[in-house]
Motif scaffolding. Structure first.
Motif, short mmCIF file in Angstrom:
data_model
loop_
_atom_site.label_atom_id
_atom_site.label_comp_id
_atom_site.label_asym_id
_atom_site.label_seq_id
_atom_site.Cartn_x
_atom_site.Cartn_y
_atom_site.Cartn_z
N HIS A 13 -62.09 13.61 64.99
CA HIS A 13 -61.21 14.41 65.85
C HIS A 13 -61.05 15.82 65.33
O HIS A 13 -61.10 16.05 64.12
CB HIS A 13 -59.82 13.76 65.92
N ASP A 16 -59.14 16.71 61.96
CA ASP A 16 -59.38 15.77 60.86
C ASP A 16 -59.84 16.49 59.59
O ASP A 16 -59.35 16.22 58.49
CB ASP A 16 -60.44 14.73 61.23
N HIS A 114 -61.99 6.87 62.78
CA HIS A 114 -62.29 7.46 61.46
C HIS A 114 -63.32 6.60 60.74
O HIS A 114 -64.26 7.10 60.12
CB HIS A 114 -61.01 7.56 60.61
ZN ZN Z 1 -58.47 11.75 63.40
#
Ligand code: ZN
Length: 242
Positions: A13, A16, A114
């Motif tokens: 994302h 991140d 993730h």
């Molecule tokens: Zn993330």
């Protein structure tokens, strides 16, 4: 073809990489190396803000960190998959950007994206070196030399292989994180960071200070490598033992 990247950070994302390795990316960029970021999704599943707003925020954060480029794969947020189509798409990008070092999320994660981002990107790094895998005219095979896993905020009993001293770029990391006001203003948790009741920005500072303390510095970011780290000169080793 553009100049190869020295360092490429890949994550699920937007925001991140700022959270896990933004200080390191800013430090490497400041040293004159070419740094890139590939976000796999557009963050359209985020509870706060919109994908469009996050795009603008990500662009500003990239400029703040001083990275040379940031691209988005447009994979479906919260539906990342380690499948052939995703691997081939990442392979294409790796052959175009030709990074020497790749920073990935740690392969265990609170958010499934993730964990899957770590696996699919790692697999793509290997496959990108196979000449007959997903060939595209004009693109040479390329396998990154080194893969580092960003370990920040993980609570698994894994000791960092090393910690990067980000004391000089910590404020830049925080400025990049603050670009994501739609995500973080007033937030008490994010990504792999569990809430403690403290403001998220304070929480990131506390965690970064903890990692810094492991190398006797104000702020740090932890990394894990499966390979052993080589040392040339034991007299140059830092971090006091007693
Ligand atoms: Zn993330």
């Amino acid at each position: 073809m553009s100049e190869p990247l020295d360092v490429l950070a890949i994550a699920a994302h937007r925001d991140d990489v700022e959270l896990t390795c933004g200080g390191t990316l800013a430090k490497v960029a400041r040293a004159g190396h070419r740094v890139g970021i590939v976000d796999l999704t557009q963050g359209e599943m985020g509870t706060r803000g919109s994908a469009e707003r996050r795009a603008a925020e990500a662009e500003r954060a990239a400029r703040t960190l001083g990275v040379a480029l940031r691209t988005n794969m447009g994979f479906p947020d919260a539906h990342l998959a380690n499948d052939d189509a995703s691997r081939a798409a990442i392979v294409n990008v790796l052959r175009e950007l030709r990074p020497r070092v790749v920073i990935l999320p740690f392969p265990i994660g609170r958010h499934p994206d993730h964990r899957i981002a770590s696996e699919v990107a790692r697999d793509a790094c290997y496959l990108a070196g196979l000449a007959k895998y997903a060939p595209v005219a004009g693109a040479e095979p390329h396998r990154p030399f080194k893969i580092l896993y960003a370990l920040a905020y993980r609570e698994d009993p894994v000791k960092p292989s090393f910690v990067v001293d980000i004391s000089d770029t910590f404020e830049t990391k925080m400025a990049a994180i603050r670009c994501y006001a739609s995500q973080f203003d007033g937030a008490l948790a994010a990504g792999e960071i569990f809430p403690t009741g403290q403001d998220l920005y304070e929480l990131i500072r506390v965690q970064s200070a903890h990692y810094g303390s492991l190398i006797r510095r104000p702020y740090g970011e932890p990394f894990f490598t499966h390979e052993t780290v080589a040392v040339d000169d034991i007299l140059a080793l830092g971090v006091q033992s007693l």
